[in-house]
Design a protein around this motif. Structure first.
Motif, PDB file in Angstrom:
ATOM      1  N   ALA A  39      33.869  -3.945 -22.091  1.00 16.48           N
ATOM      2  CA  ALA A  39      33.892  -2.499 -21.853  1.00 16.48           C
ATOM      3  C   ALA A  39      33.158  -1.772 -22.973  1.00 16.48           C
ATOM      4  N   LEU A  40      33.423  -2.189 -24.218  1.00 20.86           N
ATOM      5  CA  LEU A  40      32.763  -1.562 -25.363  1.00 20.86           C
ATOM      6  C   LEU A  40      31.250  -1.696 -25.274  1.00 20.86           C
ATOM      7  N   ALA A  41      30.805  -2.891 -24.900  1.00 16.06           N
ATOM      8  CA  ALA A  41      29.371  -3.128 -24.880  1.00 16.06           C
ATOM      9  C   ALA A  41      28.695  -2.345 -23.773  1.00 16.06           C
ATOM     10  N   LEU A  42      29.420  -2.112 -22.683  1.00 21.33           N
ATOM     11  CA  LEU A  42      28.795  -1.427 -21.562  1.00 21.33           C
ATOM     12  C   LEU A  42      28.893   0.087 -21.675  1.00 21.33           C
ATOM     13  N   ALA A  43      29.744   0.547 -22.562  1.00 29.34           N
ATOM     14  CA  ALA A  43      30.100   1.953 -22.603  1.00 29.34           C
ATOM     15  C   ALA A  43      28.897   2.893 -22.635  1.00 29.34           C
ATOM     16  N   LEU A  44      27.894   2.558 -23.407  1.00 29.55           N
ATOM     17  CA  LEU A  44      26.800   3.509 -23.598  1.00 29.55           C
ATOM     18  C   LEU A  44      25.591   3.209 -22.719  1.00 29.55           C
ATOM     19  N   HIS A  45      25.798   2.361 -21.728  1.00 24.72           N
ATOM     20  CA  HIS A  45      24.724   2.007 -20.800  1.00 24.72           C
ATOM     21  C   HIS A  45      23.460   1.559 -21.500  1.00 24.72           C
ATOM     22  N   PRO A  46      23.520   0.482 -22.222  1.00 26.23           N
ATOM     23  CA  PRO A  46      22.341  -0.002 -22.927  1.00 26.23           C
ATOM     24  C   PRO A  46      21.295  -0.549 -21.958  1.00 26.23           C
ATOM     25  N   LYS A  47      20.041  -0.618 -22.427  1.00 26.41           N
ATOM     26  CA  LYS A  47      18.950  -1.170 -21.613  1.00 26.41           C
ATOM     27  C   LYS A  47      19.078  -2.683 -21.518  1.00 26.41           C
ATOM     28  N   ILE A  48      19.495  -3.280 -22.627  1.00 29.72           N
ATOM     29  CA  ILE A  48      19.640  -4.730 -22.620  1.00 29.72           C
ATOM     30  C   ILE A  48      21.076  -5.069 -23.011  1.00 29.72           C
ATOM     31  N   ILE A  49      21.708  -5.884 -22.219  1.00 31.32           N
ATOM     32  CA  ILE A  49      23.058  -6.330 -22.552  1.00 31.32           C
ATOM     33  C   ILE A  49      22.976  -7.797 -22.950  1.00 31.32           C
ATOM     34  N   ILE A  50      23.380  -8.074 -24.166  1.00 35.90           N
ATOM     35  CA  ILE A  50      23.449  -9.470 -24.583  1.00 35.90           C
ATOM     36  C   ILE A  50      24.905  -9.881 -24.494  1.00 35.90           C
ATOM     37  N   ALA A  51      25.178 -10.910 -23.723  1.00 37.86           N
ATOM     38  CA  ALA A  51      26.575 -11.306 -23.560  1.00 37.86           C
ATOM     39  C   ALA A  51      26.736 -12.750 -23.992  1.00 37.86           C
ATOM     40  N   ASP A  52      27.491 -12.965 -25.073  1.00 38.65           N
ATOM     41  CA  ASP A  52      27.681 -14.310 -25.585  1.00 38.65           C
ATOM     42  C   ASP A  52      28.988 -14.862 -25.023  1.00 38.65           C
ATOM     43  N   GLU A  53      28.896 -15.652 -24.020  1.00 43.26           N
ATOM     44  CA  GLU A  53      30.065 -16.210 -23.328  1.00 43.26           C
ATOM     45  C   GLU A  53      31.101 -15.154 -22.984  1.00 43.26           C
ATOM     46  N   PRO A  54      30.698 -14.204 -22.155  1.00 40.07           N
ATOM     47  CA  PRO A  54      31.596 -13.080 -21.880  1.00 40.07           C
ATOM     48  C   PRO A  54      32.830 -13.487 -21.093  1.00 40.07           C
ATOM     49  N   THR A  55      32.782 -14.596 -20.401  1.00 42.04           N
ATOM     50  CA  THR A  55      33.922 -14.923 -19.552  1.00 42.04           C
ATOM     51  C   THR A  55      34.737 -16.078 -20.115  1.00 42.04           C
ATOM     52  N   LYS A  56      34.488 -16.392 -21.366  1.00 40.09           N
ATOM     53  CA  LYS A  56      35.247 -17.477 -21.992  1.00 40.09           C
ATOM     54  C   LYS A  56      36.745 -17.166 -21.953  1.00 40.09           C
ATOM     55  N   GLY A  57      37.516 -18.115 -21.561  1.00 41.93           N
ATOM     56  CA  GLY A  57      38.969 -17.928 -21.599  1.00 41.93           C
ATOM     57  C   GLY A  57      39.535 -17.121 -20.436  1.00 41.93           C
ATOM     58  N   LEU A  58      38.700 -16.772 -19.496  1.00 45.46           N
ATOM     59  CA  LEU A  58      39.226 -16.038 -18.334  1.00 45.46           C
ATOM     60  C   LEU A  58      39.384 -17.005 -17.167  1.00 45.46           C
ATOM     61  N   ASP A  59      40.372 -16.745 -16.342  1.00 43.91           N
ATOM     62  CA  ASP A  59      40.531 -17.635 -15.202  1.00 43.91           C
ATOM     63  C   ASP A  59      39.509 -17.294 -14.127  1.00 43.91           C
ATOM     64  N   ASP A  60      39.402 -18.198 -13.154  1.00 45.02           N
ATOM     65  CA  ASP A  60      38.301 -18.112 -12.202  1.00 45.02           C
ATOM     66  C   ASP A  60      38.194 -16.766 -11.499  1.00 45.02           C
ATOM     67  N   GLN A  61      39.351 -16.276 -11.082  1.00 45.88           N
ATOM     68  CA  GLN A  61      39.313 -15.053 -10.293  1.00 45.88           C
ATOM     69  C   GLN A  61      38.813 -13.882 -11.136  1.00 45.88           C
ATOM     70  N   LEU A  62      39.372 -13.798 -12.333  1.00 42.88           N
ATOM     71  CA  LEU A  62      39.003 -12.720 -13.234  1.00 42.88           C
ATOM     72  C   LEU A  62      37.543 -12.848 -13.645  1.00 42.88           C
ATOM     73  N   LYS A  63      37.144 -14.087 -13.880  1.00 44.97           N
ATOM     74  CA  LYS A  63      35.774 -14.362 -14.271  1.00 44.97           C
ATOM     75  C   LYS A  63      34.834 -13.776 -13.232  1.00 44.97           C
ATOM     76  N   GLU A  64      35.158 -14.063 -11.976  1.00 53.34           N
ATOM     77  CA  GLU A  64      34.328 -13.591 -10.886  1.00 53.34           C
ATOM     78  C   GLU A  64      34.288 -12.061 -10.870  1.00 53.34           C
ATOM     79  N   GLU A  65      35.483 -11.483 -11.006  1.00 53.50           N
ATOM     80  CA  GLU A  65      35.571 -10.019 -10.989  1.00 53.50           C
ATOM     81  C   GLU A  65      34.744  -9.391 -12.097  1.00 53.50           C
TER      82      GLU A  65
END
Ligand SMILES: Nc1ncnc2c1ncn2[C@@H]1O[C@H](COP(=O)(O)OP(=O)(O)OP(=O)(O)O)[C@@H](O)[C@H]1O
Ligand code: SF4
Ligand SMILES: [Mg+2]
Lengths: 233, 312, 283
Positions: free
Chosen positions: B164-190
């Motif tokens: 949420a923090l990273a997306l807050a300001l609508h950046p042009k480039i989003i770098i995501a370093d394993e953003p879904t680590k530790g999330l279960d499948d359903q949440l990961k998908e969401e």
């Protein structure tokens, strides 16, 4: 030899202000299970269902609101000092977040050395044991002088795992042990864990949200949902 | 139009045991609006590439090469100029959520703070915005989440806050370093769906570092594969997963659960004294004569970039 | 508030680094003065010359009512100030550290008792108490340092406690517990190294507070007359007619010294604190 087991009986855990029962929120309710040496119990659950809390309680580093943990038939609350020390040595936990599980102010070497000292390996033998362990978990020697923030997530996890394996525990609680690893290293570690289990008859409580990992590793599977544990066949 | 050119990026770290070459002569382009997935073995330098883009590396790092963003070379900007770019133009979701959040402030305050500072929004407005953002990140009760502290959240929950923090300001480039680590499948998908939705809405591009091949296959346009500090293959995502060229890629795909986690034999190489010749040769099943003493250079082949002698 | 999304950001460090450089230089100057007072000072501070001499080549800052060389007094005075400051701060920090570490690590009853004691100490009106003590005991210099040390540890204890609470929740501490390390081992090798960054700036601020307190006491004539601190010099200048006769070289320099020394120490403390905050995101 009698069979050594780790048992949880009616574990409940509430968070929030303990005094007023209205504000209490139960994350775990009446959870019971038993693990024998040499077997793997897989616990599956969604994010935020209290898997990590359960792991900590079983490892004896967090207190349950109600319920007890039994090690080799005795409640860990009532262990004598000597027995508690044995429990402490024989039941270990590996955390989900590898970056946090090593002291940021200690080099990898120091982290290892202190454990070696703790378990009473003589000084002249420590180097050898240490190198053996590094090889087992697949780290090269040049990591020894590094601090945790100079390692990648996966390397941190390997160090944490190696430290725990040094104690030759009977039970290891694995809280998402491979969530920081890439798939090939994950595969390596899973096989390694299986190998250790076969060799040393370790019992695992494997906590994960990944069905594939659980079904690959576990003998029995339980699902944690809304605070309750249900066994599946 | 490509929005990020990385040219001959090399990053080394000085340590007591010698120099760690974490990133070795890496070049690639990141097109605008595309999703580029970076995959590879743990410790191969993925996170270091991500941190170099915003120059967020520790003191013992040496950087060389160029990272062009528009007409600016990010590596040569001052701290001040970078501060304007970070978060607003390029934002990063760090791998370790607990360390990246400030433990003494409430979740909601940390997010709304961004709006107050960067967008000069009123505190009421930023609060409303923060709450809605938390809602989009799959918190069932965003009002409640707003008032929590990072330590009261599980890792997976903090991970979502970080997104949420990273997306807050609508950046042009989003770098995501394993953003879904530790999330279960359903949440990961969401979460990934939400990430993609925001990305489409704002026409940003996504640079996704991941261990999750399903996610890479589903959402990435292109995949870059890294081994021991080098990029060894870049290909369109369907091509990569259907028919990987590089022997390492083939090994990786075999480690997937569907093949019973068959690991690649051998150990990960040392980054201080990497193997000579092809970095992968000690573990490669298809190794040739040359592989052990000559280093393959990256070449273009049927729309891919590949670093392996099999495709000369 | 720190921008949370960019934890490793350094900010505009330049201006701050200049002032912290100044602080370091000032501090070093005073430190060297104190350390090598016997080499640097032109005279023995107790040696008698003609009284009330104005500044001259022989006596740069003149002499006082007893004919002591004021410059030499000033240089030796840095020793006293520094000793009181450091002595008191070492004591205060040691107490604060122990209280905070134990309270934060053991939590529960230990925490409540220790923090209760801290609150009691916090409520003591420190300056009036010290004045009372000094007036009745006519204390020596060491006792003053001791008393200041015993009264100034509370804020260190609180900061250390809250940070220890935080650190002791972290996984590596739990890991250590689980591996079976003793509490002592955990407190001193796991928690202590991770909170030391916040103790150092606190220590500097305590040094400053102790120096000011000592100077005020001495100025009020409640100090140790056998140790010529800067505060004591001003006290003499006031009581022995320095002020009335406008002998500025007698009372202005010690005042300036106090000001600059305290300033450098405080600045050093703050810049260390800031540095710690900048590093927080990484390690
Ligand atoms: N500050 C540092 N000092 C020395 N070496 C470092 C430092 N930071 C990272 N490294 C090394 O650089 C290499 C690349 O690290 P990086 O964090 O990029 O790995 P990664 O590919 O992101 O791995 P993972 O998938 O496990 O997160 C690793 O071998 C690591 O040990
Ligand atoms: S260059 Fe040779 S060793 Fe390297 S991946 Fe290709 S075939 Fe294997
Ligand atoms: Mg990484």
């Amino acid at each position: 030899m009698f069979s050594l087991s780790l048992k949880a009986e009616n574990i409940s855990k509430a968070y929030g202000n303990g005094r007023s029962s209205k504000k209490r929120r139960y994350v775990l309710e009446d959870i019971s299970f038993e693990v024998q040496k040499g077997e793997t119990l897989g616990i599956m659950g969604e994010s935020g269902t209290g898997k990590t809390t359960l792991g900590k309680i079983v490892a004896g580093i967090e207190k349950a609101t109600r319920g007890e943990i039994f090690f080799a038939g005795n409640s860990i609350e009532e262990l004598s000092k000597i027995d508690y020390a044995r429990f402490r040595k024989k039941v270990q936990i590996v955390f989900q977040n590898p970056e946090g599980s090593l002291n940021p102010k200690k080099t990898v070497e120091k982290s290892f050395q202190q454990v070696l000292e703790l378990i009473g390996i003589p000084t002249e033998k420590r180097g050898e044991v240490l190198l053996d362990m590094l090889q087992t978990v697949g780290l090269s020697e040049d990591f020894l002088c590094r601090y945790p923030h100079q390692l990648s997530g996966g390397q941190n996890q390997k160090v944490a795992l190696g430290r725990v394996l040094l104690l030759e525990p009977d039970f290891i609680i694995l809280d998402e042990p491979t969530s920081a690893l890439d798939i090939s290293v994950q595969a390596q570690i899973l096989h390694l864990l299986k190998e250790w289990q076969a060799q040393k008859e370790i019992g695992y409580i494997l906590i994960s949200h990944e069905r594939e990992i659980i079904s690959f590793m576990a003998d029995r599977i339980a699902v944690l949902k809304e605070g309750r544990l249900a066994f599946t066949s | 139009m490509s929005c990020l050119h990385i040219k001959h990026l090399t990053v080394t770290f000085e340590t007591l045991m010698g120099t760690v070459v974490a990133v070795d002569d890496v070049s690639f382009d990141h097109e605008s609006k595309e999703t580029l997935a970076l995959v590879g073995e743990t410790g191969c330098g993925k996170s270091v590439i991500a941190s170099s883009i915003l120059k967020l590396l520790p003191d013992n790092a040496n950087l060389s090469g160029e990272i062009l963003y528009g007409d600016k070379d990010l590596l040569r900007l001052s701290e001040r100029e970078l501060a304007d770019i970070r978060g607003q133009e390029i934002s990063i979701i760090f791998q370790n959520p607990t360390l990246a959040l400030n433990p003494v402030y409430r979740i909601g305050d940390q997010i709304s703070e961004l709006f107050r500072v960067h967008k000069r929004a009123s505190s009421k407005k930023s609060k409303a915005y923060a709450t809605s953002l938390l809602g989009r990140m799959g918190f069932k009760d965003p009002e409640h989440a707003f008032h929590m502290y990072p330590s009261q959240f599980s890792e997976g929950m903090n991970q979502r806050v970080l997104i949420a923090l990273a997306l807050a300001l609508h950046p042009k480039i989003i770098i995501a370093d394993e953003p879904t680590k530790g999330l279960d499948d359903q949440l990961k998908e969401e979460i990934l769906k939400e990430l993609m939705k925001i990305k489409e809405e704002k026409e940003s591009s996504l640079f996704l570092i991941t261990h999750d091949f399903d996610a890479a296959r589903n959402i990435a346009d292109r995949v870059a594969l890294m081994y021991c500090g080098q990029i060894v293959e870049i290909a369109l995502s369907p091509d990569f997963f259907d028919e990987p060229f590089h022997p390492y890629a083939r090994g990786l795909l075999k480690s997937l659960p569907s093949h019973d986690f068959a690991p690649i034999p051998g150990a990960s190489p040392s980054m201080i004294s990497p193997p000579e010749g092809c970095r992968f040769h000690p573990r490669c099943a298809e190794r040739l004569e040359v592989c052990s003493h000559e280093m393959p250079e990256p070449i273009k082949k049927s729309g891919r970039i590949i670093r392996c002698f099999l495709y000369r | 508030m720190k921008k949370p999304a960019l934890p490793r950001q350094n900010g505009s460090a330049q201006k701050k680094s200049l002032s912290s450089l100044l602080a370091v230089v000032l501090f070093l100057v005073f430190f060297i003065l104190a350390l090598c007072a016997n080499i640097i000072a032109p005279h023995d501070p107790w040696e008698r010359f003609d009284p009330y001499l104005p500044p001259s080549v022989e006596h740069w800052l003149g002499t006082n009512d007893l004919g002591h060389d004021i410059l030499s007094e000033l240089i030796y005075g840095s020793r006293v100030s520094l000793l009181v400051g450091l002595g008191a701060a070492v004591l205060a920090t040691a107490i604060g550290l122990c209280v905070g570490l134990f309270a934060g690590y053991y939590k529960g009853v230990t925490d409540e008792i220790l923090m209760g004691i801290t609150d009691v100490f916090l409520m003591i009106p420190r300056i009036p108490l010290i004045i009372l003590l000094a007036a009745f005991l006519k204390p020596s210099f060491w006792i003053i340092a001791l008393v200041i040390g015993f009264l100034w540890w509370t804020s260190t204890a609180r900061v250390v406690r809250s940070k220890s609470l935080q650190v002791s929740e972290m996984n590596f501490v739990l890991s250590s517990k689980c591996l079976g390390f003793s509490d002592k081992h955990i407190i001193f090798t796991d928690i202590f190294p991770n909170i030391i960054q916040i103790v150092i700036p606190k220590f500097m601020l305590t040094v400053a507070a102790a120096m000011i307190t000592e100077a005020s006491l001495s100025f009020l004539g409640l100090g140790d007359p056998s140790m010529k601190s800067w505060g004591m010099m001003i006290n003499f200048a006031f009581t022995k007619g320095g002020l009335i006769n406008a002998l500025w070289w007698w009372f202005i320099p010690p005042g300036l010294c106090i000001m600059f020394f305290v300033y450098s120490v405080v600045l050093l403390g703050y810049s260390l604190e800031e540095k710690e905050q900048a590093v927080l995101g990484i390690s």
